[in-house]
Scaffold this active site. Structure first.
Site, mmCIF file in Angstrom:
data_model
loop_
_atom_site.group_PDB
_atom_site.id
_atom_site.type_symbol
_atom_site.label_atom_id
_atom_site.label_comp_id
_atom_site.label_asym_id
_atom_site.label_seq_id
_atom_site.Cartn_x
_atom_site.Cartn_y
_atom_site.Cartn_z
ATOM 1 C CD GLU A 1 -3.018 -1.252 0.201
ATOM 2 O OE1 GLU A 1 -3.113 -0.144 -0.615
ATOM 3 O OE2 GLU A 1 -3.561 -2.139 -0.126
ATOM 4 C CB CYS B 1 -6.332 -2.977 6.409
ATOM 5 S SG CYS B 1 -6.469 -4.757 6.721
ATOM 6 C CG HIS C 1 -4.602 -5.184 1.775
ATOM 7 N ND1 HIS C 1 -5.027 -3.894 1.828
ATOM 8 C CD2 HIS C 1 -5.532 -5.510 2.915
ATOM 9 C CE1 HIS C 1 -5.817 -3.305 2.774
ATOM 10 N NE2 HIS C 1 -6.037 -4.599 3.376
HETATM 11 N N1 PCA Z 1 -8.250 -6.865 6.318
HETATM 12 C C1 PCA Z 1 -9.191 -5.821 6.523
HETATM 13 C C2 PCA Z 1 -9.207 -5.784 8.260
HETATM 14 C C3 PCA Z 1 -8.560 -6.864 8.604
HETATM 15 C C4 PCA Z 1 -7.890 -7.523 7.769
HETATM 16 O O1 PCA Z 1 -7.115 -8.463 7.570
HETATM 17 C C5 PCA Z 1 -9.125 -4.664 5.689
HETATM 18 O O2 PCA Z 1 -8.523 -4.772 4.714
HETATM 19 O O3 PCA Z 1 -9.196 -3.518 6.235
#
Ligand code: PCA
Length: 204
Positions: free
Chosen positions: A83, A146, A170
């Site tokens: 990200e 996240c 991610h």
């Molecule tokens: N993914 C979510 C919150 C926790 C996770 O593992 C997100 O992308 O916000």
């Protein structure tokens, strides 16, 4: 180099979260591609808007890492996504694991609209691809927990730990999560996700 790496607990009816499962598979120590010895401190984070900021703050205060890399699941994405930016927004249809929902609410009232990752995001995604695992830089971490955690980490860097680096990766579904859904969803084996994360970390 001490790296604090976090994954999240399962959420949204899932029984596993590949972010934490993959973090668990990472070696505790390794060498970066520049030959720097790296040591990992691993912690699981709750899927909680209201608690994630305080918990990461305490962890950073206690561990004093050189770098913080938080990892989360993004079901539907094709590969690992490093990200680039966290936005000052909490806005998602789903509630978190504390049953809290936000719509159009800032993470930090009065804070900047966005904060850029303090990580070599392009190099990390490229290193992952060179290891044979799909990856790219992402321009949105969403507006759920996240993104909220990433925003908190970057705020802590800016306000209290200017020498620390930090950001967010991610990861897609792990194959078993995708296999129980009738409509096909992209996924990767857990070992591959872990290998990809390690390749990203070696580029630090
Ligand atoms: N993914 C979510 C919150 C926790 C996770 O593992 C997100 O992308 O916000």
């Amino acid at each position: 180099m001490k790296i604090l790496i976090t994954g999240f607990a399962p959420f949204g009816g899932e029984t596993i979260n590949p972010s934490w499962e993959a973090v668990l598979k990472l070696p505790k120590q390794f060498q970066t591609s520049k030959g720097i010895g790296a040591e990992l401190v691993k912690r699981e984070m709750p899927v909680s808007y209201d608690r994630c900021g305080g918990i990461i703050e305490e962890l950073i205060e206690k561990e004093r890492p050189d770098c913080v890399v938080c990892v989360g699941q993004a079901g539907g994405r094709m590969g690992l996504e490093v990200e680039q930016i966290a936005v000052n927004l909490k806005d998602a249809a789903s509630a978190d694991n504390d049953n809290v929902s936000y719509h159009g609410t800032p993470v930090t009232p009065g804070g900047p609209d966005g904060r850029f990752a303090r990580l070599p995001v392009r190099d990390m995604a490229a290193a992952c691809r060179e290891a044979g695992i799909p990856a790219k830089v992402s321009l949105s971490a969403g507006a759920y927990v996240c993104n909220c955690l990433m925003y908190h980490v970057l705020e802590l860097i800016e306000q209290r730990y200017p020498d620390m680096r930090g950001g967010f990766i991610h990861v897609p579904y792990e194959c078993r999560q995708a296999a129980v859904q009738e409509r096909a969803k992209p996924s990767l084996p857990l070992d591959t996700i872990a290998e990809g994360l390690l390749a990203c970390l070696k580029a630090l």
